[in-house]
Design a protein around this motif. Structure first.
Motif, PDB file in Angstrom:
ATOM      1  N   PHE A 125       0.793  -1.225   0.000  1.00 35.20           N
ATOM      2  CA  PHE A 125       0.000   0.000   0.000  1.00 35.20           C
ATOM      3  C   PHE A 125       0.835   1.290   0.000  1.00 35.20           C
ATOM      4  N   GLY A 126       2.143   1.172   0.240  1.00 32.45           N
ATOM      5  CA  GLY A 126       2.971   2.366   0.334  1.00 32.45           C
ATOM      6  C   GLY A 126       3.569   2.790  -0.992  1.00 32.45           C
ATOM      7  N   SER A 127       4.302   3.874  -0.946  1.00 34.11           N
ATOM      8  CA  SER A 127       4.976   4.391  -2.134  1.00 34.11           C
ATOM      9  C   SER A 127       6.308   3.686  -2.331  1.00 34.11           C
ATOM     10  N   SER A 128       6.722   3.575  -3.569  1.00 34.77           N
ATOM     11  CA  SER A 128       8.036   3.007  -3.862  1.00 34.77           C
ATOM     12  C   SER A 128       9.113   4.031  -3.516  1.00 34.77           C
ATOM     13  N   TRP A 129      10.359   3.556  -3.430  1.00 37.57           N
ATOM     14  CA  TRP A 129      11.456   4.473  -3.133  1.00 37.57           C
ATOM     15  C   TRP A 129      11.640   5.507  -4.230  1.00 37.57           C
ATOM     16  N   SER A 130      11.416   5.119  -5.465  1.00 37.93           N
ATOM     17  CA  SER A 130      11.546   6.079  -6.557  1.00 37.93           C
ATOM     18  C   SER A 130      10.500   7.183  -6.434  1.00 37.93           C
ATOM     19  N   GLN A 131       9.291   6.820  -5.977  1.00 38.95           N
ATOM     20  CA  GLN A 131       8.262   7.838  -5.767  1.00 38.95           C
ATOM     21  C   GLN A 131       8.614   8.749  -4.606  1.00 38.95           C
ATOM     22  N   LEU A 132       9.139   8.169  -3.532  1.00 45.34           N
ATOM     23  CA  LEU A 132       9.538   8.979  -2.376  1.00 45.34           C
ATOM     24  C   LEU A 132      10.650   9.950  -2.743  1.00 45.34           C
ATOM     25  N   LEU A 133      11.512   9.517  -3.656  1.00 45.31           N
ATOM     26  CA  LEU A 133      12.619  10.371  -4.096  1.00 45.31           C
ATOM     27  C   LEU A 133      12.241  11.250  -5.279  1.00 45.31           C
ATOM     28  N   SER A 134      10.974  11.165  -5.694  1.00 46.38           N
ATOM     29  CA  SER A 134      10.446  11.968  -6.807  1.00 46.38           C
ATOM     30  C   SER A 134      11.215  11.746  -8.106  1.00 46.38           C
ATOM     31  N   VAL A 135      11.597  10.499  -8.344  1.00 45.61           N
ATOM     32  CA  VAL A 135      12.290  10.138  -9.579  1.00 45.61           C
ATOM     33  C   VAL A 135      11.243   9.812 -10.636  1.00 45.61           C
ATOM     34  N   THR A 136      11.290  10.489 -11.756  1.00 48.13           N
ATOM     35  CA  THR A 136      10.289  10.297 -12.804  1.00 48.13           C
ATOM     36  C   THR A 136      10.819   9.500 -13.990  1.00 48.13           C
ATOM     37  N   ASP A 137      12.122   9.472 -14.181  1.00 48.67           N
ATOM     38  CA  ASP A 137      12.680   8.694 -15.280  1.00 48.67           C
ATOM     39  C   ASP A 137      12.440   7.207 -15.019  1.00 48.67           C
ATOM     40  N   GLU A 138      11.829   6.530 -15.978  1.00 53.16           N
ATOM     41  CA  GLU A 138      11.412   5.144 -15.766  1.00 53.16           C
ATOM     42  C   GLU A 138      12.587   4.208 -15.519  1.00 53.16           C
ATOM     43  N   ALA A 139      13.660   4.374 -16.284  1.00 46.35           N
ATOM     44  CA  ALA A 139      14.823   3.499 -16.128  1.00 46.35           C
ATOM     45  C   ALA A 139      15.491   3.723 -14.772  1.00 46.35           C
ATOM     46  N   THR A 140      15.638   4.982 -14.388  1.00 42.96           N
ATOM     47  CA  THR A 140      16.254   5.304 -13.102  1.00 42.96           C
ATOM     48  C   THR A 140      15.395   4.805 -11.945  1.00 42.96           C
ATOM     49  N   ALA A 141      14.080   4.991 -12.078  1.00 46.47           N
ATOM     50  CA  ALA A 141      13.164   4.538 -11.033  1.00 46.47           C
ATOM     51  C   ALA A 141      13.245   3.023 -10.882  1.00 46.47           C
ATOM     52  N   GLY A 142      13.298   2.315 -12.000  1.00 46.61           N
ATOM     53  CA  GLY A 142      13.408   0.862 -11.945  1.00 46.61           C
ATOM     54  C   GLY A 142      14.690   0.418 -11.277  1.00 46.61           C
ATOM     55  N   ALA A 143      15.786   1.106 -11.581  1.00 45.45           N
ATOM     56  CA  ALA A 143      17.075   0.753 -10.990  1.00 45.45           C
ATOM     57  C   ALA A 143      17.062   1.007  -9.485  1.00 45.45           C
ATOM     58  N   ILE A 144      16.458   2.106  -9.057  1.00 43.44           N
ATOM     59  CA  ILE A 144      16.384   2.420  -7.627  1.00 43.44           C
ATOM     60  C   ILE A 144      15.560   1.371  -6.889  1.00 43.44           C
ATOM     61  N   ASN A 145      14.401   1.048  -7.433  1.00 44.34           N
ATOM     62  CA  ASN A 145      13.521   0.072  -6.768  1.00 44.34           C
ATOM     63  C   ASN A 145      14.155  -1.313  -6.724  1.00 44.34           C
ATOM     64  N   ALA A 146      14.836  -1.690  -7.801  1.00 41.94           N
ATOM     65  CA  ALA A 146      15.505  -2.994  -7.831  1.00 41.94           C
ATOM     66  C   ALA A 146      16.655  -3.035  -6.828  1.00 41.94           C
ATOM     67  N   SER A 147      17.384  -1.934  -6.716  1.00 40.90           N
ATOM     68  CA  SER A 147      18.512  -1.867  -5.783  1.00 40.90           C
ATOM     69  C   SER A 147      18.035  -1.971  -4.337  1.00 40.90           C
ATOM     70  N   VAL A 148      16.948  -1.265  -4.028  1.00 40.27           N
ATOM     71  CA  VAL A 148      16.411  -1.323  -2.672  1.00 40.27           C
ATOM     72  C   VAL A 148      15.929  -2.732  -2.356  1.00 40.27           C
ATOM     73  N   SER A 149      15.273  -3.374  -3.327  1.00 44.49           N
ATOM     74  CA  SER A 149      14.799  -4.745  -3.134  1.00 44.49           C
ATOM     75  C   SER A 149      15.965  -5.697  -2.890  1.00 44.49           C
ATOM     76  N   LEU A 150      17.037  -5.523  -3.662  1.00 44.79           N
ATOM     77  CA  LEU A 150      18.214  -6.382  -3.498  1.00 44.79           C
ATOM     78  C   LEU A 150      18.857  -6.180  -2.132  1.00 44.79           C
ATOM     79  N   ILE A 151      18.994  -4.930  -1.719  1.00 48.07           N
ATOM     80  CA  ILE A 151      19.578  -4.632  -0.407  1.00 48.07           C
ATOM     81  C   ILE A 151      18.735  -5.260   0.704  1.00 48.07           C
ATOM     82  N   GLY A 152      17.406  -5.157   0.562  1.00 45.65           N
ATOM     83  CA  GLY A 152      16.522  -5.747   1.556  1.00 45.65           C
ATOM     84  C   GLY A 152      16.661  -7.262   1.629  1.00 45.65           C
TER      85      GLY A 152
END
Length: 256
Positions: A117-144
């Motif tokens: 139900f929450g926002s993704s990290w890319s949304q929290l960081l206000s990243v709009t570029d799709e490729a960058t947002a995907g990389a951020i979300n994937a990185s956070v998932s991997l770290i987790g």
């Protein structure tokens, strides 16, 4: 030894289901409740029906309830295994173990709620570029995921009341057994997860109404076992790492 641990994962799950059937059926029933709502909403009538109903609010709420139910074997099964396949230990609400494990439970439930139900990290960081947002979300998932491996000993130890193993101690215990733990996590989840998705796919694409109900009942049972094997994978990984580090996961006064 690795093959033996993988066999143990599934043996523990089966032994627990037989010894503690009421506890086993808790996540099964929650999963079936979600399937009931999905069936009523036409999710398994066709691929189009599945897409239309995927974000239904009640389905999402039951999805969260299911995730919460899947966390419960983290207490039940862990105690069952580490106390020597003891059904009474699995059922027992014992202090401080229950209070310690509840902290782990809250962290897991909070993470699940945010994921649904929450926002993704890319949304929290206000990243709009799709490729960058995907990389951020994937990185956070991997770290987790990596952090989850290193914190396994913490969650396992607290379920049996061993407060001496916290996050930092858990990292020290798991660091020499990281890749082995990854293999055990995959082995504990992949077979039943594949079956889970296959049953859902079959219901959407090939099922008639009565057949769909049979598939959903079977899938609910599969999900119940999946909850057990995933927990058992963590227990097997943490137990091996603790033995390698000459550390007991059990509290003082217990032999293990």
């Amino acid at each position: 030894m690795l093959k033996s641990d993988i066999r143990s994962i599934y043996n523990w799950a089966w032994a627990f289901a037989c010894a503690c059937p009421i506890l086993f059926f808790v996540p099964v029933l929650v999963e079936f409740a979600q399937h009931f709502v999905e069936m009523q909403g036409g999710m398994y009538s066709s691929p189009a029906g599945a897409a239309a109903f995927a974000d239904d609010p009640l389905r999402m709420q039951l999805g969260f309830a299911k995730v919460v139910a899947l966390l419960l074997p983290g207490y039940w099964l862990t105690r069952f295994v580490l106390f020597g396949n003891d059904a009474a230990a699995a059922h027992r609400v014992e202090w401080p173990a229950a209070g310690l494990w509840f902290v782990i439970f809250l962290l897991g439930a909070g993470q699940a709620y945010w994921g649904l139900f929450g926002s993704s990290w890319s949304q929290l960081l206000s990243v709009t570029d799709e490729a960058t947002a995907g990389a951020i979300n994937a990185s956070v998932s991997l770290i987790g995921s990596v952090l989850g491996i290193y914190l396994m000993a913490w969650g396992v130890a607290w379920a049996v009341g061993n407060a001496s193993i916290g996050p930092l101690q858990s990292i020290r215990i798991m660091q020499g057994s990281f890749w082995r733990a990854v293999v055990l996590v995959i082995a504990s989840a992949l077979p039943l997860m594949a079956l889970h998705y296959a049953l859902g796919y079959a219901a959407i694409h090939f099922g008639a109404s009565a057949f769909d109900w049979a598939l959903m009942i079977l899938d609910s049972i599969v999900t119940g076992f999946l909850a057990l094997t995933v927990t058992a994978g963590s227990v097997a990984a943490a137990r091996y790492a603790a033995e390698k580090s000459d550390v007991s996961l059990l509290p003082n006064g217990h032999n293990g």
